[in-house]
Design a protein around this motif. Sequence first.
Motif, PDB file in Angstrom:
ATOM      1  N   THR A  40       0.913  -1.275   0.240  1.00 28.35           N
ATOM      2  CA  THR A  40       0.141   0.111  -0.108  1.00 28.35           C
ATOM      3  C   THR A  40       0.913   1.217   0.082  1.00 28.35           C
ATOM      4  O   THR A  40       1.980   1.384   0.631  1.00 28.35           O
ATOM      5  CB  THR A  40      -0.675   0.022   1.018  1.00 28.35           C
ATOM      6  OG1 THR A  40      -1.677  -1.147   1.147  1.00 28.35           O
ATOM      7  CG2 THR A  40      -1.841   1.094   1.074  1.00 28.35           C
ATOM      8  N   SER A  99       0.869   5.461   0.463  1.00 29.07           N
ATOM      9  CA  SER A  99       0.202   6.667   0.759  1.00 29.07           C
ATOM     10  C   SER A  99       1.410   7.745   0.813  1.00 29.07           C
ATOM     11  O   SER A  99       1.509   8.809   0.000  1.00 29.07           O
ATOM     12  CB  SER A  99      -0.480   6.696   2.120  1.00 29.07           C
ATOM     13  OG  SER A  99       0.227   6.132   3.163  1.00 29.07           O
ATOM     14  N   ASP A 126      -4.882  -0.455  -7.512  1.00 32.17           N
ATOM     15  CA  ASP A 126      -6.413  -0.405  -6.994  1.00 32.17           C
ATOM     16  C   ASP A 126      -6.377   0.956  -6.380  1.00 32.17           C
ATOM     17  O   ASP A 126      -5.771   1.172  -5.204  1.00 32.17           O
ATOM     18  CB  ASP A 126      -6.722  -1.562  -5.974  1.00 32.17           C
ATOM     19  CG  ASP A 126      -8.029  -1.393  -5.649  1.00 32.17           C
ATOM     20  OD1 ASP A 126      -8.650  -0.273  -5.791  1.00 32.17           O
ATOM     21  OD2 ASP A 126      -8.638  -2.380  -5.609  1.00 32.17           O
ATOM     22  N   GLU A 133      -9.426   3.466  -2.787  1.00 33.75           N
ATOM     23  CA  GLU A 133      -9.147   4.512  -1.448  1.00 33.75           C
ATOM     24  C   GLU A 133      -8.192   5.564  -1.871  1.00 33.75           C
ATOM     25  O   GLU A 133      -7.748   5.888  -0.684  1.00 33.75           O
ATOM     26  CB  GLU A 133      -8.615   3.386  -0.430  1.00 33.75           C
ATOM     27  CG  GLU A 133      -9.247   1.975  -0.175  1.00 33.75           C
ATOM     28  CD  GLU A 133     -10.695   2.506   0.755  1.00 33.75           C
ATOM     29  OE1 GLU A 133     -10.565   3.395   1.532  1.00 33.75           O
ATOM     30  OE2 GLU A 133     -11.736   2.019   0.389  1.00 33.75           O
ATOM     31  N   LYS A 146      -4.934   6.086  -0.048  1.00 34.14           N
ATOM     32  CA  LYS A 146      -4.185   4.659  -0.226  1.00 34.14           C
ATOM     33  C   LYS A 146      -4.493   4.212  -1.402  1.00 34.14           C
ATOM     34  O   LYS A 146      -5.491   4.005  -1.855  1.00 34.14           O
ATOM     35  CB  LYS A 146      -5.036   3.711   0.972  1.00 34.14           C
ATOM     36  CG  LYS A 146      -4.244   4.171   2.186  1.00 34.14           C
ATOM     37  CD  LYS A 146      -4.416   2.732   3.004  1.00 34.14           C
ATOM     38  CE  LYS A 146      -5.337   3.382   4.332  1.00 34.14           C
ATOM     39  NZ  LYS A 146      -5.912   2.236   5.003  1.00 34.14           N
ATOM     40  N   GLU A 177      -3.566   0.718  -3.584  1.00 32.64           N
ATOM     41  CA  GLU A 177      -2.981  -0.706  -3.355  1.00 32.64           C
ATOM     42  C   GLU A 177      -2.223  -0.883  -4.427  1.00 32.64           C
ATOM     43  O   GLU A 177      -2.820  -0.927  -5.732  1.00 32.64           O
ATOM     44  CB  GLU A 177      -3.974  -1.460  -3.338  1.00 32.64           C
ATOM     45  CG  GLU A 177      -5.105  -1.199  -2.130  1.00 32.64           C
ATOM     46  CD  GLU A 177      -4.441  -1.451  -0.600  1.00 32.64           C
ATOM     47  OE1 GLU A 177      -3.409  -2.156  -0.775  1.00 32.64           O
ATOM     48  OE2 GLU A 177      -4.885  -0.668   0.314  1.00 32.64           O
TER      49      GLU A 177
END
Length: 484
Positions: free
Chosen positions: A344, A346, A366, A369, A472, A474
Amino acid sequence: MPERLKRAQKALEEKRKQVNETFRPHYHLSVPAGWLNDPNGFGFFQGRYHLFYQFHPYDSVWGAMHWGHWSGESLIEWREEPIALAPDKPFDEAGCYSGTSLAVDDTFYLAYTGVVEKADRKRLQQQCIAQSSDGIHFEKWKSNPVVKSTDLPPGASPYDFRDPKIEHFGNGYRMTVASKGERGGQLLSFYSENLQDWRYIGVYANELGAMAECPDLFRLDGKQVVIVGLMDYKEPDMPSNPVVYLVGSESEGTCQKEYDIKPVDWGADFYAPQTMLTPDGRRVLIGWAFGWGNVLPTHTLGHGWAGTMTLPRECTLREGRLIQNPIKEMEKKRGRAIRLEPFTVSEHRLLPECAGACREIQMLLDLKEAHSFTLYLMETGMEHFCLKYDKHTGTMTADRTQSGYQLTVNGTPDIHSVTKAPIQLEHGKLALRIFVDVSIIEIYVNDGALVMTHLAFPKGKNYGVSMSANGKAEILMLESFEML
Ligand code: FRU
């Protein structure tokens, strides 16, 4: 060998010795020395692929156009051939401009635009043919030009009449030439039974910007596809001077489009592509990785060369959309591979595993988020090439303002320093396949549904990669290959 060809070849040998290779791509074709623009005559003859190009051997800027030449047994291993055409005849003394090739039995034909400068300095453009039996040495026809300015329909300019595309058509041949008419850019068709005597048959397509350039026409998955460069085409959501494609059908000698026209490539540097049909039935495209209007650092820095081609791309159609992916042979250029476990992102994160000046990077993200995701390529400390996807606007922005030497001279701005492309995510997923090669970046998005090509000239040598996300992101898959 004709005198002008000999002189050009000698100039190339001299220039080659002075070339600075700092920004030379490793697995993209680039001009040995001097200047390159459009790919020309892309074809297959007697067991070899041939790719010619608009070439000025005397300097790393555009000048009197010659045809440079590579050939190869495959589309990834090329050999430099002697210069094929020099502007040395009364019908082409100001330049051998772009054109195409056609193999007919044991003869390889090149159709090109012969340019002649008139007393008032206007440049008359007419269509000429040269032929070869070995694919290396070409003889220009004495009867050139075979399509003259006097063959033009009323209203068409003899000074903007260039870039013939020749193909088999019915029992004979068709030549489609870019032209400027009273309503701007248009494509005109001519027909011949013997390649020598041509007759005008009509307007194939029109409303193509202020002037059209470098048309390519082909059948793909049961549709007719036309690729053409549009000069001064004003469409707020498209790159300036875009190369666009039309998908439709042919009816009564014209192309009827069935979908909206779209850019072939959304990046800063892409023009004048040509395609060819490989013996195993693939439609492969190569483009010039640059656009008119900017100035290349390899020229301003005195490196003695200017001009790079894109990778060969296989074209297919999906619901009226041109899909482009690097030809599968590119996988043979892969060296050491790394694959990361899903993670992940960020905060800003370095990816030392992907560092290097010659790399392929594949990732599946992905972004459900995340609001945005940013990838920094060619990062060498103070500089980087920035690629940012903003989910809210559905836009991918490529920004090279912080990337080393700029494509400017004497204060002229880089007209493509920031480019934008619309990308819709499917189920929040974004697939990227990125090729970095010293001074060129090609970005293939969502399995080739959209492509962006950019040049960049970092000052530092150790190219790194990093990423960050707002929210976030992914990273479901990340695989990277050293490229050989
Ligand atoms: C496109 C183009 C062509 C012309 C050639 C001249 O880049 O302007 O229309 O034939 O370049 O080099």
